[in-house]
Enzyme design. Structure first.
Site, PDB file in Angstrom:
ATOM      1  N   SER A 582     -25.108  -6.963  82.277  1.00 16.39           N
ATOM      2  CA  SER A 582     -25.499  -5.729  81.602  1.00 16.39           C
ATOM      3  C   SER A 582     -26.497  -4.991  82.470  1.00 16.39           C
ATOM      4  O   SER A 582     -27.253  -5.607  83.241  1.00 16.39           O
ATOM      5  CB  SER A 582     -26.135  -6.042  80.249  1.00 16.39           C
ATOM      6  N   TYR A 595     -32.219  -9.837  74.003  1.00 13.82           N
ATOM      7  CA  TYR A 595     -30.934  -9.540  74.641  1.00 13.82           C
ATOM      8  C   TYR A 595     -31.100  -9.339  76.144  1.00 13.82           C
ATOM      9  O   TYR A 595     -30.383  -9.940  76.958  1.00 13.82           O
ATOM     10  CB  TYR A 595     -30.330  -8.294  74.003  1.00 13.82           C
TER      11      TYR A 595
END
Length: 706
Positions: A582, A595
């Protein structure tokens, strides 16, 4: 055939008798069809029934009226299945069309059996209406028989007669002289003339058994021809079934079959090692079968003698090679034994080629085995793609049936070595191979995709499948991954894709899912670690459960998946692991510490694994997407609301506009964009890249890797 990866829970080792084909002709369907459509209808009916002929086997024809496009004269046109087609699935364009009178006139040019191959060069000169479909080597068998409709098929029951020492006598016993017999002759012009001469001498014949080959018969119309074919096969099957009732197949059982779970475990342990040994130079895929017919054969007293004889019918032989590799079930864990057995097979194959080759023959092809048989365990077929492996397995299943029937009435007789070589290295078969399209870039490669039901997972699966890879989809949502699997099967075929429900945080589930991949395809070359979760919360609102859940999926899940992949890739000589990271693994994110830090952990894990995998030929790279909203299950949940709140905007279209405008390129990032980057890392195009990252984020300066 039972695919081991899809075997039903119950089984029965009593081998089935030869199936009796049913007459499936439907006058209501056939009514009003043109002669051409009736020929196609008949062909599809025959080819759809595997008791009548195997996939791609056999050919049908009709001598139909036509009009010469140049002269306008009425002519007779031979419509015959073209080269390389399958009568069960072909359409009208699968037929070659040739002027019958020109075909018959070729006899004046025939210079004898030594010049057989040159006759095929004349077939294009007989083409009717510029039809581009190439005529097959069996065309003369149809042209020279004086009947309107001809079927040539390869049913196991008739080939059992054709491959038995007592086949000719059994043919007389079954049909009382109504069916003729011709000794083995390679398909082609000489066989076509022999058939014609036999029928001239015996005009009451209804068909002919071709030794080592199959059945050819005829009729005055499409329906009569079809029904005669079905009836003759039924006669042969009934005769063999009656004979088999009085004796044990293959001399009776000599080895006890292992229990189903033990067979599967043995195969799963063996296949990656075997794949590494036979896959030198090109990737291979496997198909495993332990159906009752296979188990009866590999556990039988006469198994060794019969396996060594090889297959008889040319259709079987071309798919399965001269003979199988037989492995000792007690030594499957011995790597030196396996390596020696495979090397001995290659040495024996090279010696066979040297004994039989003559100047001008094609060079020796892949010397590795196609069929592997293991007493008490089952059968493995090996090929450059999954469909070819499955078909090879099915063809060897046909050969097993033939051996059982042939032994019931006499002794099974394989093709003489020189004849077998002549078929395998026939110049006409070589030409057919050269007409085939080149393999797709990932043919023979096997991939696992975690999070396979999500937008990125499904798009990545489609991208790899389009390049010919086999794909195992894993996802904790069983219903969602089942639906994605069904869609991909519809688009890319049933051979290439499988699925399993799997929670990547559960060690046992991960190991079981990777075992399922091996059972389905034989090993592993590509892992796309994509299973994901997303959460957004300020640090003071981040619970230990939320923190741990992110790390369970994004760090532990990636670790467990990569660990399972490493051993399989080591056996295959290398592979490619791609982590879906990500932008947040590089650039800090507001209210997403759990996250983002878990993604950063996965990113660093990939770097560590790149170091560890390099000596094994295992490459590890990362693709970092950003804001892949369309098609994403994560963005359909609370994450969308949470990120919208973090940015102080509406969670609807405004959120997509926000992310698009935030990027340097002002463009949306789609699942297919991420899939392209994964495909690059999975392919040989990136063979010199490991420990690298590709950002697929439409440009984000914070996430620049340097």
């Amino acid at each position: 055939m039972n695919d081991m990866s899809e075997r039903p829970a119950s089984e029965n080792f009593a081998a089935l008798p030869f199936a009796i084909p049913a007459d499936r002709w439907d006058d209501a369907v056939a009514s009003g069809m043109s002669p051409e459509d009736l020929l196609l209808y008949r062909s599809n009916l025959l080819g759809a029934d595997l008791t009548i002929t195997n996939f791609g086997g056999g050919n049908t024809s009709g001598k139909l009226p036509g009009v010469d496009p140049l002269s306008g004269a009425d002519v007779t046109v031979l419509w015959v299945k073209g080269s390389g087609g399958d009568i069960g699935s072909m359409k009208r364009d699968g037929f070659a069309t040739l002027y019958l009178d020109r075909l018959l006139g070729l006899e004046a040019l025939y210079r004898g059996i030594e010049h057989e191959d040159e006759m095929v060069g004349y077939l294009p000169h007989c083409t009717f209406a510029l039809n581009p479909r190439a005529a097959s080597i069996d065309t003369p068998l149809h042209a020279y028989l004086p009947f309107a409709h001809v079927d040539h098929v390869h049913p196991d029951a008739v080939i059992a007669l054709a491959a038995s020492s007592n086949g000719e006598a059994a043919t007389r016993e079954i049909w009382g002289g109504r069916i003729g017999w011709l000794p083995w002759k390679r398909p082609g012009f000489a066989l076509g003339l022999q058939l014609r001469d036999l029928v001239r001498a015996s005009p009451d014949l209804e068909g002919v058994v071709l030794a080592g080959h199959g059945l050819i018969c005829w009729g005055d119309d499409a329906r009569a021809c079809y029904q005669r074919t079905v009836r003759l096969i039924s006669d042969a099957a009934s005769h063999l079934n009656k004979s088999m009732k009085t004796q044990a197949a293959y001399g009776g059982r000599a080895v006890e079959p292992r229990e189903p779970d033990a067979r599967r475990a043995a195969m799963v342990a063996l296949m990656p090692r075997l794949r590494g040994l036979v896959g030198t130079g090109s990737a291979k895929v496997m198909h495993v079968s332990d159906d009752p017919e296979t188990m009866e054969f590999v556990c039988a007293r006469d198994f060794g003698r019969l396996a060594a004889l090889g297959t008889s019918c040319p259709d079987h032989f071309l798919r399965t090679k001269i003979a199988p590799l037989v492995l000792d079930p007690a030594r499957l864990d011995d790597h030196d034994y396996l390596a020696g057995a495979v090397e001995q097979y290659r040495t024996d194959y090279a010696a066979y080629y040297s004994r039989c080759a003559v100047p001008g023959d094609p060079p020796m092809r892949d010397a590795n085995p196609v069929i592997v048989l293991i007493p008490g365990i089952g059968r493995i077929a090996i090929a450059g793609d999954r469909t070819t492996a499955r078909l090879a397995s099915e063809f060897y299943g046909n050969a097993i049936n033939v051996m059982r029937g042939a032994e019931a009435i006499g002794r099974y007789v394989g093709l003489p070595e020189q004849e077998a070589y002549g078929i395998e290295y026939w110049a006409l078969e070589e030409a057919k191979l050269r007409r085939m399209p080149p393999p797709r870039p990932l043919a023979g490669r096997i991939g696992v995709i975690t999070g396979g039901a999500g937008g990125i997972g499904a798009a990545t699966a489609a991208r790899l499948l389009a390049d010919g890879a086999c794909v195992m989809l894993l996802d904790r949502d069983a219903e969602a991954v089942k639906a994605v699997h069904a869609d991909l099967q519809q688009r890319y075929g049933r051979d290439l894709v499988r699925y399993a429900a799997c929670d990547v945080t559960d060690e046992a589930q991960v190991e079981g899912a990777f075992d399922a991949c091996v059972a389905a395809f034989g090993g592993l070359d590509i892992l796309v670690a994509n299973a994901g979760i997303a959460s957004s919360a300020a640090i003071e609102e981040t619970s230990i459960e939320l923190w741990q859940r992110n790390y369970d999926v994004l760090a532990r899940g990636y670790f467990l998946s990569a660990r399972a992949a490493f051993g399989l890739m080591r056996e295959s000589g290398g592979g490619s692991i791609v982590f879906i990271g990500s932008k947040n693994g590089i650039a800090a994110a507001t209210n997403a510490s759990a996250y983002a830090s878990a993604k950063a952990a996965a990113l660093h894990l990939a770097r560590c694994l790149a170091l560890e995998g390099a000596p094994l030929g295992i490459r590890v790279n990362t693709v970092n997407p950003d804001a892949v909203i369309q098609g994403s299950r994560i963005w359909d949940g609370e994450w969308r609301q949470e990120r919208a709140g973090a940015h102080g905007i509406d969670a609807g279209e405004a959120l997509e506009i926000h992310y698009r405008n935030r990027s340097l390129l002002k463009r949306d990032v789609l699942p297919a964009d991420v899939a392209e980057a994964v495909a690059f890392f999975a392919s040989e195009a990136s063979s010199k890249s490991t420990g690298n990252m590709i950002n697929v984020d439409a440009g984000n300066a914070q996430a620049f890797t340097r």
